[in-house]
Design an enzyme around this catalytic site. Structure first.
Site, short mmCIF file in Angstrom:
data_model
loop_
_atom_site.label_atom_id
_atom_site.label_comp_id
_atom_site.label_asym_id
_atom_site.label_seq_id
_atom_site.Cartn_x
_atom_site.Cartn_y
_atom_site.Cartn_z
N GLU A 136 31.14 39.87 28.87
CA GLU A 136 30.55 38.52 28.90
C GLU A 136 29.32 38.37 28.02
O GLU A 136 28.31 37.81 28.43
CB GLU A 136 30.24 38.14 30.36
CG GLU A 136 31.46 38.22 31.26
CD GLU A 136 31.14 38.07 32.76
OE1 GLU A 136 29.97 37.82 33.10
OE2 GLU A 136 32.06 38.21 33.58
N GLU B 251 41.29 40.50 35.18
CA GLU B 251 40.69 40.10 36.46
C GLU B 251 41.32 38.85 37.01
O GLU B 251 40.64 37.99 37.60
CB GLU B 251 39.18 39.83 36.29
CG GLU B 251 38.40 40.96 35.68
CD GLU B 251 36.90 40.68 35.61
OE1 GLU B 251 36.42 39.70 36.22
OE2 GLU B 251 36.20 41.46 34.94
N HIS C 263 40.04 34.29 35.48
CA HIS C 263 39.65 33.64 36.75
C HIS C 263 39.99 32.16 36.64
O HIS C 263 39.25 31.38 36.04
CB HIS C 263 38.16 33.85 37.01
CG HIS C 263 37.82 35.29 37.27
ND1 HIS C 263 38.24 35.94 38.41
CD2 HIS C 263 37.14 36.19 36.54
CE1 HIS C 263 37.83 37.20 38.38
NE2 HIS C 263 37.16 37.38 37.24
N ASP D 168 42.71 35.89 39.05
CA ASP D 168 42.96 35.30 40.36
C ASP D 168 43.05 33.80 40.14
O ASP D 168 42.59 33.28 39.12
CB ASP D 168 41.93 35.70 41.44
CG ASP D 168 40.49 35.57 41.02
OD1 ASP D 168 40.19 34.80 40.08
OD2 ASP D 168 39.64 36.23 41.63
O1 9MR Z 1 34.28 40.71 42.37
C1 9MR Z 1 32.94 40.97 42.05
C2 9MR Z 1 32.06 40.70 43.26
O2 9MR Z 1 32.33 41.63 44.28
C3 9MR Z 1 30.61 40.72 42.88
O3 9MR Z 1 29.83 40.35 43.99
C4 9MR Z 1 30.39 39.80 41.69
C5 9MR Z 1 28.94 39.76 41.26
O4 9MR Z 1 28.77 39.06 40.08
O5 9MR Z 1 31.16 40.25 40.61
C6 9MR Z 1 32.54 40.14 40.86
O6 9MR Z 1 33.29 40.58 39.73
C7 9MR Z 1 33.05 39.90 38.49
C8 9MR Z 1 33.37 40.87 37.37
O7 9MR Z 1 32.61 42.04 37.51
C9 9MR Z 1 33.11 40.25 36.02
N1 9MR Z 1 33.83 39.02 35.86
C10 9MR Z 1 33.66 38.06 36.93
C11 9MR Z 1 33.97 38.70 38.28
C12 9MR Z 1 33.90 37.67 39.39
O8 9MR Z 1 32.59 37.21 39.52
#
Ligand code: 9MR
Length: 388
Positions: free
Chosen positions: A178, A286, A257, A288
């Site tokens: 990102e 990732e 996402h 969903d």
């Molecule tokens: O799924 C992850 C969640 O458990 C964390 O709390 C969160 C914090 O930012 O991050 C989530 O995973 C992210 C991933 O590392 C990067 N892309 C976006 C994902 C969803 O926020």
């Protein structure tokens, strides 16, 4: 996924047979539960050879504030589904800086070691996530008072230590996560590394990761880059530049996402294809697909169908591109999903209900995987869940 991989999958296909009987129970969406397609009726056994179907492994991050014990270590059914359904696993949080490097001179490897061990026991590959990001960094790093030289050394040591520890055991690394905003501008304020050390640090991160594990495929990873847009254009230009300079970048990953509130990202396959044309691997890392569930509403059949079609279109986009070999869902069961924790009034974003029964989205993925396997199309057309 093109002809070459289809051919390679021929042996697997011969093991798959379509059982004759229809099941009696209806799924919560009123669609019939299709009978088993394969000897082992799971996603990983439906995939063409060399194609990896993955999931995030729940732990850390939002899980730590939830009223359940750490899923990966405590939920036996979760572990069974994790081992049987998937051929790739990603650390949802367990390799992020704040988790794995909580103090300047202390690493916390126990959880990741356990995930890698689990993966090896179950014949799964592992995706590493992530090394250079603006988020989920420990306070000692974000609030610390370091000279540029110290910061550079801190990043290099971290990469050499973490990537080096798992060298040979991680298939793909999300080296940089990102780094661009939605306009395609580098996150020069939010990202501590770029802010303090300049954009050149991103290329250095790739070089150090390559040094620490020459076998791992090194990726850029981001959300909102499924379509051809300002942000994915920015990656395209940066990667072209890196390739010309010999920076070891091997892949471009779209997170996926998605929400059914919005249209499906237009031209996803063509967008992946232009990165493939640069000689890169691509991946969906990732995915969903969330939906609006105001006041705790249950998903409707129409919402579930739309969700299923988004999952399927994303998978089909990946399967349509030669070197898109890895498709990862961001958790597989709603009760552990990050979505309702971050988006109030939204949820049901994964492919399984809380009791691990399968949603239409699960079957949609399975359908596409089977159809991408030689002989699979024929089998699915005679399947009671066939929808077209
Ligand atoms: O799924 C992850 C969640 O458990 C964390 O709390 C969160 C914090 O930012 O991050 C989530 O995973 C992210 C991933 O590392 C990067 N892309 C976006 C994902 C969803 O926020």
């Amino acid at each position: 996924m093109k002809a070459s991989r289809l051919a390679a999958a021929a042996m697997l296909a011969t093991a798959i047979t379509l059982p004759a009987a229809l099941p009696s129970a209806a799924s919560p969406s009123d669609r019939p539960e299709p009978p088993g397609l394969a000897k082992q009726d799971t996603l990983r056994w439906s995939t063409p050879k060399d194609f990896r179907i993955g999931t995030a492994v729940a732990g850390g991050g939002h899980h730590t504030s939830q009223p359940y014990p750490a899923p990966f270590f405590n939920d036996q059914q979760y572990r069974e589904v994790l081992g049987s359904e998937f051929s790739s696993v990603s650390a949802e949080n367990q390799m992020k800086w704040e988790f794995i490097h909580p103090e300047r001179n202390r690493y916390r490897f126990a959880e990741m070691d356990a995930i890698v061990e689990f993966a090896q026991k179950h014949g799964q590959v592992v995706r590493g996530h992530t090394l250079l990001w603006h988020s989920q960094n420990p306070e000692w790093l974000e609030e610390g008072d370091f000279s540029d030289q110290e910061l550079r050394t801190i990043l290099k040591d971290h990469i050499m230590t973490v990537v080096g520890r798992y060298a040979g055991q991680i298939q793909q690394w999300d080296v940089a996560n990102e780094i661009f905003d939605s306009e395609g501008n580098l996150r020069t304020e939010e990202n501590i590394w770029i802010r303090e050390l300049g954009p050149g640090i991103v290329a250095d991160a790739f070089r150090w990761a390559h040094q620490a594990d020459p076998e791992a495929k090194l990726f850029f990873n981001d959300y909102g880059v499924e379509a051809n847009n300002a942000k994915s254009d920015a990656y395209y230009e940066l990667i072209k530049d890196y390739l010309a300079k010999g920076v070891p970048v091997h892949g471009f990953a779209v997170q996926g996402h998605l929400s059914i509130r919005y249209g499906f990202p237009a031209g996803m396959e063509a967008n992946l294809q232009r990165f493939d044309d640069l000689g890169l691997e691509t991946a969906v890392t990732e995915i969903d697909v969330r939906m609006d569930l105001p006041n705790g509403a249950e998903p409707t059949a129409a919402q579930l169908e739309k969700q299923a079609s988004y999952y399927q279109r994303a998978l089909d986009a990946c399967l349509g591109v030669e070197d898109c070999n890895s498709f990862t869902i961001w958790g597989f069961v709603d009760k552990y999903s990050w979505v309702p924790v971050f988006f109030e009034g939204q949820g049901a974003a994964t492919v399984m209900w809380n009791d691990y029964t399968r949603k239409p989205a699960y079957y949609a993925l399975q359908e596409s995987l089977v159809k991408a396997t030689p002989g699979g199309e024929h089998r699915w057309e005679h399947h009671p869940a066939y929808r077209h």
